[in-house]
Design a protein around this motif. Sequence first.
Motif, PDB file in Angstrom:
ATOM      1  N   THR A 255      34.611  48.145  55.044  1.00  0.00           N
ATOM      2  CA  THR A 255      34.492  49.551  54.642  1.00  0.00           C
ATOM      3  C   THR A 255      33.433  49.685  53.555  1.00  0.00           C
ATOM      4  O   THR A 255      33.408  48.920  52.601  1.00  0.00           O
ATOM      5  N   ARG A 256      32.548  50.676  53.695  1.00  0.00           N
ATOM      6  CA  ARG A 256      31.555  50.968  52.654  1.00  0.00           C
ATOM      7  C   ARG A 256      32.244  51.855  51.625  1.00  0.00           C
ATOM      8  O   ARG A 256      32.783  52.906  51.965  1.00  0.00           O
ATOM      9  N   VAL A 257      32.209  51.430  50.349  1.00  0.00           N
ATOM     10  CA  VAL A 257      32.940  52.132  49.302  1.00  0.00           C
ATOM     11  C   VAL A 257      32.110  52.285  48.033  1.00  0.00           C
ATOM     12  O   VAL A 257      31.087  51.615  47.848  1.00  0.00           O
ATOM     13  N   GLU A 258      32.596  53.162  47.167  1.00  0.00           N
ATOM     14  CA  GLU A 258      32.103  53.296  45.802  1.00  0.00           C
ATOM     15  C   GLU A 258      33.325  53.132  44.914  1.00  0.00           C
ATOM     16  O   GLU A 258      34.281  53.900  45.027  1.00  0.00           O
ATOM     17  N   VAL A 259      33.312  52.119  44.058  1.00  0.00           N
ATOM     18  CA  VAL A 259      34.452  51.855  43.184  1.00  0.00           C
ATOM     19  C   VAL A 259      34.025  51.989  41.730  1.00  0.00           C
ATOM     20  O   VAL A 259      32.898  51.670  41.365  1.00  0.00           O
ATOM     21  N   THR A 260      34.940  52.472  40.910  1.00  0.00           N
ATOM     22  CA  THR A 260      34.729  52.577  39.468  1.00  0.00           C
ATOM     23  C   THR A 260      35.810  51.754  38.801  1.00  0.00           C
ATOM     24  O   THR A 260      36.970  51.789  39.212  1.00  0.00           O
ATOM     25  N   GLY A 261      35.429  51.016  37.768  1.00  0.00           N
ATOM     26  CA  GLY A 261      36.390  50.188  37.042  1.00  0.00           C
ATOM     27  C   GLY A 261      35.681  49.380  35.985  1.00  0.00           C
ATOM     28  O   GLY A 261      34.612  49.760  35.496  1.00  0.00           O
ATOM     29  N   ARG A 262      36.266  48.249  35.653  1.00  0.00           N
ATOM     30  CA  ARG A 262      35.675  47.402  34.617  1.00  0.00           C
ATOM     31  C   ARG A 262      35.863  45.933  34.978  1.00  0.00           C
ATOM     32  O   ARG A 262      36.897  45.537  35.522  1.00  0.00           O
ATOM     33  N   ALA A 263      34.849  45.144  34.650  1.00  0.00           N
ATOM     34  CA  ALA A 263      34.903  43.698  34.887  1.00  0.00           C
ATOM     35  C   ALA A 263      35.777  43.054  33.821  1.00  0.00           C
ATOM     36  O   ALA A 263      35.739  43.429  32.648  1.00  0.00           O
ATOM     37  N   GLU A 264      36.602  42.103  34.227  1.00  0.00           N
ATOM     38  CA  GLU A 264      37.478  41.339  33.325  1.00  0.00           C
ATOM     39  C   GLU A 264      37.255  39.849  33.605  1.00  0.00           C
ATOM     40  O   GLU A 264      38.082  39.198  34.224  1.00  0.00           O
ATOM     41  N   PRO A 265      36.120  39.292  33.129  1.00  0.00           N
ATOM     42  CA  PRO A 265      35.791  37.905  33.472  1.00  0.00           C
ATOM     43  C   PRO A 265      36.830  36.878  33.032  1.00  0.00           C
ATOM     44  O   PRO A 265      36.951  35.836  33.654  1.00  0.00           O
ATOM     45  N   GLY A 266      37.600  37.122  31.997  1.00  0.00           N
ATOM     46  CA  GLY A 266      38.585  36.148  31.521  1.00  0.00           C
ATOM     47  C   GLY A 266      39.930  36.240  32.216  1.00  0.00           C
ATOM     48  O   GLY A 266      40.814  35.420  31.972  1.00  0.00           O
ATOM     49  N   MET A 267      40.130  37.207  33.080  1.00  0.00           N
ATOM     50  CA  MET A 267      41.427  37.413  33.729  1.00  0.00           C
ATOM     51  C   MET A 267      41.679  36.322  34.772  1.00  0.00           C
ATOM     52  O   MET A 267      40.782  35.951  35.522  1.00  0.00           O
ATOM     53  N   MET A 268      42.914  35.819  34.783  1.00  0.00           N
ATOM     54  CA  MET A 268      43.280  34.805  35.763  1.00  0.00           C
ATOM     55  C   MET A 268      43.807  35.480  37.026  1.00  0.00           C
ATOM     56  O   MET A 268      44.542  36.457  36.946  1.00  0.00           O
ATOM     57  N   THR A 269      43.415  34.944  38.175  1.00  0.00           N
ATOM     58  CA  THR A 269      43.877  35.474  39.456  1.00  0.00           C
ATOM     59  C   THR A 269      44.212  34.309  40.377  1.00  0.00           C
ATOM     60  O   THR A 269      43.883  33.160  40.092  1.00  0.00           O
ATOM     61  N   THR A 270      44.829  34.627  41.502  1.00  0.00           N
ATOM     62  CA  THR A 270      45.127  33.603  42.499  1.00  0.00           C
ATOM     63  C   THR A 270      43.995  33.478  43.508  1.00  0.00           C
ATOM     64  O   THR A 270      43.981  32.549  44.300  1.00  0.00           O
ATOM     65  N   CYS A 271      43.058  34.402  43.486  1.00  0.00           N
ATOM     66  CA  CYS A 271      41.905  34.327  44.378  1.00  0.00           C
ATOM     67  C   CYS A 271      40.897  33.351  43.775  1.00  0.00           C
ATOM     68  O   CYS A 271      40.730  33.275  42.564  1.00  0.00           O
TER      69      CYS A 271
END
Length: 144
Positions: free
Chosen positions: A114-130
């Motif tokens: 899907t082509r999208v436009e998203v707004t938010g903020r980068a959180e480089p220190g956040m831990m994820t399972t991906c």
Amino acid sequence: MRTFRLAVTALTVCVALSACGGEAAPGGTPTSTPTETQPATSPPAPDPTSSPSIVDPAPTTRPSSPKPGGPSTPPGVRATTLTGTVQGGVEPNCVLLDGYLLLGGPRDVLTPGTRVEVTGRAEPGMMTTCQQGTPFVVSNANRS
């Protein structure tokens, strides 16, 4: 000489053990014994008339679980807008856009392809399972 060393060693041990016994009150007697429990007290309230020495920055809020189809929170000061095609990640339920791992946002909009436009903020220190992409907390997403 040996007696002197033994006396100094014994005195040092006694001083060290007595220091562990409890805090001394101004009169020199312990205020508590190791078996006593004292009620917890809360720290004193700050004086509202004094000026603070440290100014707290504006509190940051984490978005709650986003509701499908709409924004969850305002984007805030560090908001970034990304536009592109959503790609699937190597792990299940992980979606990426231009090297960013999209977290939150409406899952019905953020589907691979899907082509999208998203707004938010980068959180480089956040831990994820991906295991790929820089975490990007989505506050708003629309098809473009």
